[in-house]
Design a protein around this motif. Sequence first.
Motif, PDB file in Angstrom:
ATOM      1  N   HIS A 168      -1.593   5.076  -8.541  1.00 59.20           N
ATOM      2  CA  HIS A 168      -1.604   5.560  -7.167  1.00 59.20           C
ATOM      3  C   HIS A 168      -3.051   5.654  -6.680  1.00 59.20           C
ATOM      4  CE1 HIS A 168      -0.057   8.604  -3.998  1.00 59.20           C
ATOM      5  NE2 HIS A 168       0.066   7.363  -3.594  1.00 59.20           N
ATOM      6  N   HIS A 169      -3.670   4.491  -6.538  1.00 60.05           N
ATOM      7  CA  HIS A 169      -5.065   4.384  -6.136  1.00 60.05           C
ATOM      8  C   HIS A 169      -5.113   3.790  -4.727  1.00 60.05           C
ATOM      9  CE1 HIS A 169      -9.173   2.814  -5.897  1.00 60.05           C
ATOM     10  NE2 HIS A 169      -9.479   3.715  -6.818  1.00 60.05           N
ATOM     11  N   PRO A 170      -5.913   4.374  -3.820  1.00 57.09           N
ATOM     12  CA  PRO A 170      -5.906   3.910  -2.418  1.00 57.09           C
ATOM     13  C   PRO A 170      -6.151   2.409  -2.259  1.00 57.09           C
ATOM     14  CG  PRO A 170      -7.096   5.973  -2.596  1.00 57.09           C
ATOM     15  CD  PRO A 170      -6.770   5.545  -4.006  1.00 57.09           C
ATOM     16  N   PHE A 171      -7.132   1.871  -3.007  1.00 54.48           N
ATOM     17  CA  PHE A 171      -7.434   0.442  -2.862  1.00 54.48           C
ATOM     18  C   PHE A 171      -6.285  -0.413  -3.366  1.00 54.48           C
ATOM     19  CE2 PHE A 171      -9.051  -3.565  -4.573  1.00 54.48           C
ATOM     20  CZ  PHE A 171      -9.645  -4.098  -3.442  1.00 54.48           C
ATOM     21  N   ALA A 172      -5.772  -0.086  -4.560  1.00 53.50           N
ATOM     22  CA  ALA A 172      -4.671  -0.869  -5.131  1.00 53.50           C
ATOM     23  C   ALA A 172      -3.424  -0.753  -4.271  1.00 53.50           C
ATOM     24  CB  ALA A 172      -4.379  -0.400  -6.561  1.00 53.50           C
ATOM     25  N   LEU A 173      -3.131   0.463  -3.805  1.00 56.16           N
ATOM     26  CA  LEU A 173      -1.944   0.664  -2.977  1.00 56.16           C
ATOM     27  C   LEU A 173      -2.086  -0.059  -1.642  1.00 56.16           C
ATOM     28  CD1 LEU A 173       0.791   2.067  -2.914  1.00 56.16           C
ATOM     29  CD2 LEU A 173      -0.332   4.084  -1.955  1.00 56.16           C
ATOM     30  N   GLY A 174      -3.300  -0.029  -1.070  1.00 54.83           N
ATOM     31  CA  GLY A 174      -3.536  -0.745   0.177  1.00 54.83           C
ATOM     32  C   GLY A 174      -3.385  -2.246   0.018  1.00 54.83           C
ATOM     33  N   THR A 175      -3.854  -2.773  -1.110  1.00 54.86           N
ATOM     34  CA  THR A 175      -3.702  -4.200  -1.391  1.00 54.86           C
ATOM     35  C   THR A 175      -2.224  -4.577  -1.501  1.00 54.86           C
ATOM     36  OG1 THR A 175      -5.824  -4.247  -2.568  1.00 54.86           O
ATOM     37  CG2 THR A 175      -4.295  -6.054  -2.999  1.00 54.86           C
ATOM     38  N   ALA A 176      -1.453  -3.715  -2.186  1.00 55.25           N
ATOM     39  CA  ALA A 176      -0.014  -3.960  -2.296  1.00 55.25           C
ATOM     40  C   ALA A 176       0.649  -3.914  -0.919  1.00 55.25           C
ATOM     41  CB  ALA A 176       0.624  -2.931  -3.230  1.00 55.25           C
ATOM     42  N   GLY A 177       0.220  -2.974  -0.073  1.00 53.70           N
ATOM     43  CA  GLY A 177       0.784  -2.872   1.271  1.00 53.70           C
ATOM     44  C   GLY A 177       0.470  -4.084   2.129  1.00 53.70           C
ATOM     45  N   PHE A 178      -0.793  -4.555   2.080  1.00 52.66           N
ATOM     46  CA  PHE A 178      -1.188  -5.751   2.829  1.00 52.66           C
ATOM     47  C   PHE A 178      -0.381  -6.957   2.370  1.00 52.66           C
ATOM     48  CE2 PHE A 178      -3.623  -9.644   3.202  1.00 52.66           C
ATOM     49  CZ  PHE A 178      -4.005  -9.634   4.534  1.00 52.66           C
ATOM     50  N   SER A 179      -0.270  -7.133   1.044  1.00 52.95           N
ATOM     51  CA  SER A 179       0.469  -8.272   0.500  1.00 52.95           C
ATOM     52  C   SER A 179       1.942  -8.189   0.877  1.00 52.95           C
ATOM     53  CB  SER A 179       0.322  -8.309  -1.026  1.00 52.95           C
ATOM     54  OG  SER A 179      -1.035  -8.401  -1.394  1.00 52.95           O
ATOM     55  N   LEU A 223       5.391  -4.315  -3.341  1.00 56.25           N
ATOM     56  CA  LEU A 223       5.299  -2.878  -3.134  1.00 56.25           C
ATOM     57  C   LEU A 223       6.400  -2.108  -3.871  1.00 56.25           C
ATOM     58  CD1 LEU A 223       3.490  -0.834  -1.732  1.00 56.25           C
ATOM     59  CD2 LEU A 223       5.069  -0.868   0.208  1.00 56.25           C
ATOM     60  N   PRO A 224       7.664  -2.572  -3.856  1.00 59.68           N
ATOM     61  CA  PRO A 224       8.667  -1.876  -4.676  1.00 59.68           C
ATOM     62  C   PRO A 224       8.288  -1.819  -6.153  1.00 59.68           C
ATOM     63  CG  PRO A 224       9.757  -3.335  -3.131  1.00 59.68           C
ATOM     64  CD  PRO A 224       8.286  -3.601  -3.013  1.00 59.68           C
ATOM     65  N   ALA A 225       7.765  -2.924  -6.674  1.00 58.91           N
ATOM     66  CA  ALA A 225       7.355  -2.938  -8.078  1.00 58.91           C
ATOM     67  C   ALA A 225       6.174  -2.007  -8.310  1.00 58.91           C
ATOM     68  CB  ALA A 225       6.996  -4.364  -8.502  1.00 58.91           C
ATOM     69  N   TYR A 226       5.221  -2.001  -7.383  1.00 54.24           N
ATOM     70  CA  TYR A 226       4.049  -1.135  -7.525  1.00 54.24           C
ATOM     71  C   TYR A 226       4.447   0.334  -7.446  1.00 54.24           C
ATOM     72  CZ  TYR A 226      -0.601   0.776  -6.834  1.00 54.24           C
ATOM     73  OH  TYR A 226      -1.756   1.506  -6.973  1.00 54.24           O
ATOM     74  N   PHE A 227       5.269   0.690  -6.455  1.00 58.06           N
ATOM     75  CA  PHE A 227       5.737   2.067  -6.327  1.00 58.06           C
ATOM     76  C   PHE A 227       6.434   2.518  -7.610  1.00 58.06           C
ATOM     77  CE2 PHE A 227       6.300   3.676  -1.711  1.00 58.06           C
ATOM     78  CZ  PHE A 227       4.952   3.468  -1.477  1.00 58.06           C
ATOM     79  N   HIS A 228       7.183   1.606  -8.210  1.00 59.70           N
ATOM     80  CA  HIS A 228       7.987   1.971  -9.372  1.00 59.70           C
ATOM     81  C   HIS A 228       7.133   2.324 -10.584  1.00 59.70           C
ATOM     82  CE1 HIS A 228      11.059   1.243 -12.644  1.00 59.70           C
ATOM     83  NE2 HIS A 228      11.676   2.076 -11.838  1.00 59.70           N
ATOM     84  N   THR A 229       5.847   1.976 -10.570  1.00 60.32           N
ATOM     85  CA  THR A 229       4.997   2.306 -11.703  1.00 60.32           C
ATOM     86  C   THR A 229       4.545   3.766 -11.680  1.00 60.32           C
ATOM     87  OG1 THR A 229       2.977   1.622 -10.547  1.00 60.32           O
ATOM     88  CG2 THR A 229       4.113  -0.041 -11.845  1.00 60.32           C
TER      89      THR A 229
END
Length: 307
Positions: free
Chosen positions: A182-193, A207-213
């Motif tokens: 749950h890091h702002p840069f990583a989460l933002g990258t997932a959101g943009f993608s 994003l679903p996969a990232y959230f699930h981690t």
Amino acid sequence: MSAPESRVDVEQFLANLLEFRYREVTMVGATVAVLAASIAFFPGFENVADGVQSDLSSGLLAGIVLIAVVAGAVKGMTGFGYSLIMTPIVASVIDPTVAVVVLAIPPWTLNMFQIAETGTGRAFVREEWALLALAIVGTVIGVAALATFSAGPIVAFVIGLVLLGYVAFQVVQNFVTVEEAHHPFALGTAGFSQGFLLAFANLGPLLPAYFHTFERDTERYIGGLSMVLGTIFTVRIVQMALFTDLLTTYRLWLGSVIAVVTTVGLLLGTYLRRLEFDERTFNWFVVGLLFVISLNIFRNTVPALFF
């Protein structure tokens, strides 16, 4: 974990609706919007299949309706999966660009419904505003790309590889929860993608996969996804309607009809989610769904790319 009470208090729902509570108004408003569009833009029985540039038999249409209900139920249970299930199937029988445009409407309805149903609102926006902002930027760029280029099979194939890798990681690690994710840069990258891929190819599992981690609270997981996805689909629809020629009245009508049908599945999936189940069952369902979706993506893309 346990889910909320599965029983719906109809009288309380109607009372809250009459008091214009945002949750009830949003759920009803989203449903009424697509119902009204499916009536207002009806092209006539003789023109029902004209806008898809395909010979759709009654059996094939019935199959698409059934799949839409199942995909809606999956969305109701997990917060994602509708576009990942529907897009590869629908794009195999009609023009892929038309499929991407038409299938922007049902997810908008589903996500507006789930934003309200899970109580996701201003608190999530305050906490994750950067995620939402970058998702919007990615969406705008994705719609512009869709209006200029055609989403080829290579995009879906790469998404399938990402999904398969994530499934393998979670199974091998026994559903590890990575709090540092749950890091702002990583989460933002997932959101943009997520915004770009949903707008360009209607496929956005990152994003679903990232959230699930890191997110193991089912209601927040589903509500947070719905807030981001609802924002993305709202921007997509507005941009396609105002700044491109992608969203015709026929495509708006067809998407609205599919959305009305999909709502049946959404209600079923929401009811099932609100039954009691444990965290491990939820985890297996999510990764199992992602695995099946990756196989379906490969089924549709590998022949086109390698044979």
